[in-house]
Write a protein that holds these residues in place. Structure first.
Motif, PDB file in Angstrom:
ATOM      1  N   ALA A  40       0.850  -1.184   0.000  1.00 18.23           N
ATOM      2  CA  ALA A  40       0.000   0.000   0.000  1.00 18.23           C
ATOM      3  C   ALA A  40       0.890   1.239   0.000  1.00 18.23           C
ATOM      4  N   PRO A  41       0.364   2.385  -0.428  1.00 13.19           N
ATOM      5  CA  PRO A  41       1.170   3.615  -0.453  1.00 13.19           C
ATOM      6  C   PRO A  41       1.749   3.935   0.920  1.00 13.19           C
ATOM      7  N   GLY A  42       3.055   4.173   0.955  1.00 18.55           N
ATOM      8  CA  GLY A  42       3.707   4.517   2.203  1.00 18.55           C
ATOM      9  C   GLY A  42       3.957   3.355   3.141  1.00 18.55           C
ATOM     10  N   GLU A  43       3.621   2.152   2.688  1.00 20.76           N
ATOM     11  CA  GLU A  43       3.788   0.973   3.535  1.00 20.76           C
ATOM     12  C   GLU A  43       4.836   0.038   2.948  1.00 20.76           C
ATOM     13  N   GLN A  44       5.323  -0.876   3.788  1.00 18.04           N
ATOM     14  CA  GLN A  44       6.238  -1.887   3.290  1.00 18.04           C
ATOM     15  C   GLN A  44       5.464  -3.006   2.593  1.00 18.04           C
ATOM     16  N   ARG A  45       6.148  -3.666   1.693  1.00 12.15           N
ATOM     17  CA  ARG A  45       5.542  -4.813   1.026  1.00 12.15           C
ATOM     18  C   ARG A  45       5.341  -5.922   2.052  1.00 12.15           C
ATOM     19  N   GLU A  46       4.159  -6.541   2.021  1.00  9.45           N
ATOM     20  CA  GLU A  46       3.854  -7.587   2.985  1.00  9.45           C
ATOM     21  C   GLU A  46       3.349  -8.848   2.291  1.00  9.45           C
ATOM     22  N   LEU A  47       3.601  -9.975   2.928  1.00  6.84           N
ATOM     23  CA  LEU A  47       3.122 -11.245   2.410  1.00  6.84           C
ATOM     24  C   LEU A  47       1.623 -11.362   2.642  1.00  6.84           C
ATOM     25  N   VAL A  48       0.908 -11.722   1.587  1.00  9.25           N
ATOM     26  CA  VAL A  48      -0.533 -11.945   1.690  1.00  9.25           C
ATOM     27  C   VAL A  48      -0.830 -13.432   1.855  1.00  9.25           C
ATOM     28  N   ALA A  49      -0.252 -14.238   0.964  1.00 10.70           N
ATOM     29  CA  ALA A  49      -0.483 -15.682   1.007  1.00 10.70           C
ATOM     30  C   ALA A  49       0.607 -16.378   0.211  1.00 10.70           C
ATOM     31  N   SER A  50       0.888 -17.612   0.591  1.00 13.93           N
ATOM     32  CA  SER A  50       1.877 -18.400  -0.134  1.00 13.93           C
ATOM     33  C   SER A  50       1.379 -19.831  -0.272  1.00 13.93           C
ATOM     34  N   ILE A  51       1.955 -20.535  -1.250  1.00 14.28           N
ATOM     35  CA  ILE A  51       1.572 -21.918  -1.490  1.00 14.28           C
ATOM     36  C   ILE A  51       2.802 -22.689  -1.962  1.00 14.28           C
ATOM     37  N   THR A  52       3.020 -23.858  -1.374  1.00 17.62           N
ATOM     38  CA  THR A  52       4.164 -24.670  -1.756  1.00 17.62           C
ATOM     39  C   THR A  52       3.837 -25.490  -3.001  1.00 17.62           C
ATOM     40  N   SER A  53       4.843 -26.164  -3.520  1.00 20.34           N
ATOM     41  CA  SER A  53       4.625 -27.005  -4.692  1.00 20.34           C
ATOM     42  C   SER A  53       3.672 -28.158  -4.367  1.00 20.34           C
ATOM     43  N   GLY A  54       3.610 -28.522  -3.110  1.00 18.41           N
ATOM     44  CA  GLY A  54       2.715 -29.589  -2.684  1.00 18.41           C
ATOM     45  C   GLY A  54       1.328 -29.129  -2.316  1.00 18.41           C
ATOM     46  N   GLY A  55       1.111 -27.821  -2.370  1.00 19.27           N
ATOM     47  CA  GLY A  55      -0.223 -27.287  -2.110  1.00 19.27           C
ATOM     48  C   GLY A  55      -0.470 -26.788  -0.705  1.00 19.27           C
ATOM     49  N   ASN A  56       0.542 -26.788   0.143  1.00 19.13           N
ATOM     50  CA  ASN A  56       0.365 -26.248   1.494  1.00 19.13           C
ATOM     51  C   ASN A  56       0.288 -24.731   1.415  1.00 19.13           C
ATOM     52  N   THR A  57      -0.659 -24.162   2.142  1.00 21.31           N
ATOM     53  CA  THR A  57      -0.902 -22.724   2.062  1.00 21.31           C
ATOM     54  C   THR A  57      -0.655 -22.022   3.391  1.00 21.31           C
ATOM     55  N   ASN A  58      -0.393 -20.733   3.273  1.00 18.31           N
ATOM     56  CA  ASN A  58      -0.176 -19.893   4.440  1.00 18.31           C
ATOM     57  C   ASN A  58      -0.773 -18.521   4.135  1.00 18.31           C
ATOM     58  N   TYR A  59      -1.452 -17.923   5.126  1.00 10.65           N
ATOM     59  CA  TYR A  59      -2.115 -16.643   4.909  1.00 10.65           C
ATOM     60  C   TYR A  59      -1.750 -15.645   6.002  1.00 10.65           C
ATOM     61  N   ALA A  60      -1.730 -14.383   5.622  1.00 17.19           N
ATOM     62  CA  ALA A  60      -1.637 -13.320   6.612  1.00 17.19           C
ATOM     63  C   ALA A  60      -2.932 -13.320   7.419  1.00 17.19           C
ATOM     64  N   ASP A  61      -2.818 -12.990   8.683  1.00 18.90           N
ATOM     65  CA  ASP A  61      -4.007 -12.990   9.538  1.00 18.90           C
ATOM     66  C   ASP A  61      -5.104 -12.074   8.993  1.00 18.90           C
ATOM     67  N   SER A  62      -4.700 -10.989   8.373  1.00 16.82           N
ATOM     68  CA  SER A  62      -5.670  -9.996   7.902  1.00 16.82           C
ATOM     69  C   SER A  62      -6.544 -10.494   6.760  1.00 16.82           C
ATOM     70  N   VAL A  63      -6.142 -11.581   6.089  1.00 23.46           N
ATOM     71  CA  VAL A  63      -6.912 -12.066   4.937  1.00 23.46           C
ATOM     72  C   VAL A  63      -7.475 -13.466   5.145  1.00 23.46           C
ATOM     73  N   LYS A  64      -7.162 -14.086   6.271  1.00 22.34           N
ATOM     74  CA  LYS A  64      -7.650 -15.441   6.527  1.00 22.34           C
ATOM     75  C   LYS A  64      -9.168 -15.482   6.487  1.00 22.34           C
ATOM     76  N   GLY A  65      -9.694 -16.484   5.785  1.00 18.21           N
ATOM     77  CA  GLY A  65     -11.135 -16.635   5.678  1.00 18.21           C
ATOM     78  C   GLY A  65     -11.757 -15.824   4.560  1.00 18.21           C
ATOM     79  N   ARG A  66     -10.987 -14.924   3.971  1.00 17.91           N
ATOM     80  CA  ARG A  66     -11.520 -14.099   2.874  1.00 17.91           C
ATOM     81  C   ARG A  66     -10.804 -14.372   1.553  1.00 17.91           C
ATOM     82  N   PHE A  67      -9.502 -14.639   1.617  1.00 22.01           N
ATOM     83  CA  PHE A  67      -8.701 -14.871   0.408  1.00 22.01           C
ATOM     84  C   PHE A  67      -8.347 -16.343   0.305  1.00 22.01           C
ATOM     85  N   THR A  68      -8.238 -16.827  -0.933  1.00 21.36           N
ATOM     86  CA  THR A  68      -7.812 -18.199  -1.184  1.00 21.36           C
ATOM     87  C   THR A  68      -6.748 -18.203  -2.278  1.00 21.36           C
TER      88      THR A  68
END
Length: 121
Positions: A40-68
């Protein structure tokens, strides 16, 4: 080199949905982890979500339950389905791919050019 092309950004009202895509092309032997970041403007780049080659996922707390996050390995494509969007989700969204060109090389990070997501209240 690996080229990443993002699409799907745009403007939407709060509560709406968007689906981002990121297609990887070029010299690709294999892709390990893939991820979405945002800045976001004036903010640092942050991780939103990641996925491994095997399909394991990880989400930022701010987007859990809303983003896939998901990926199609056959198409070298990464997706981010964003539902129930909020004004604070407004940012430039970047995809990052951990890839290597040849079997004997190490993995390297490659970044897309970013796509703007704007959520109005």
């Amino acid at each position: 080199q690996v080229q990443l092309v993002e699409s799907g950004g745009g403007s939407v009202q709060a509560g709406g949905s968007l689906r981002l895509s990121c297609v990887a092309s070029g010299s690709i032997f294999s892709i390990n982890a893939m991820a979405w970041y945002r800045q976001a403007p004036g903010e640092q780049r942050e991780l939103v979500a990641s996925i491994t080659s095997g399909g394991n996922t990880n989400y930022a707390d701010s987007v859990k339950g809303r983003f896939t996050i998901s990926r199609d390995n056959a198409k070298n494509t990464l997706y981010l389905q964003m539902n129930s969007l909020k004004p604070e989700d407004t940012a430039v969204y970047y995809c990052k791919v951990d890839s290597k060109r040849r079997w004997y090389e190490s993995y390297h990070d490659f970044w897309g050019q970013g796509t703007q997501v704007t959520v109005s209240s």
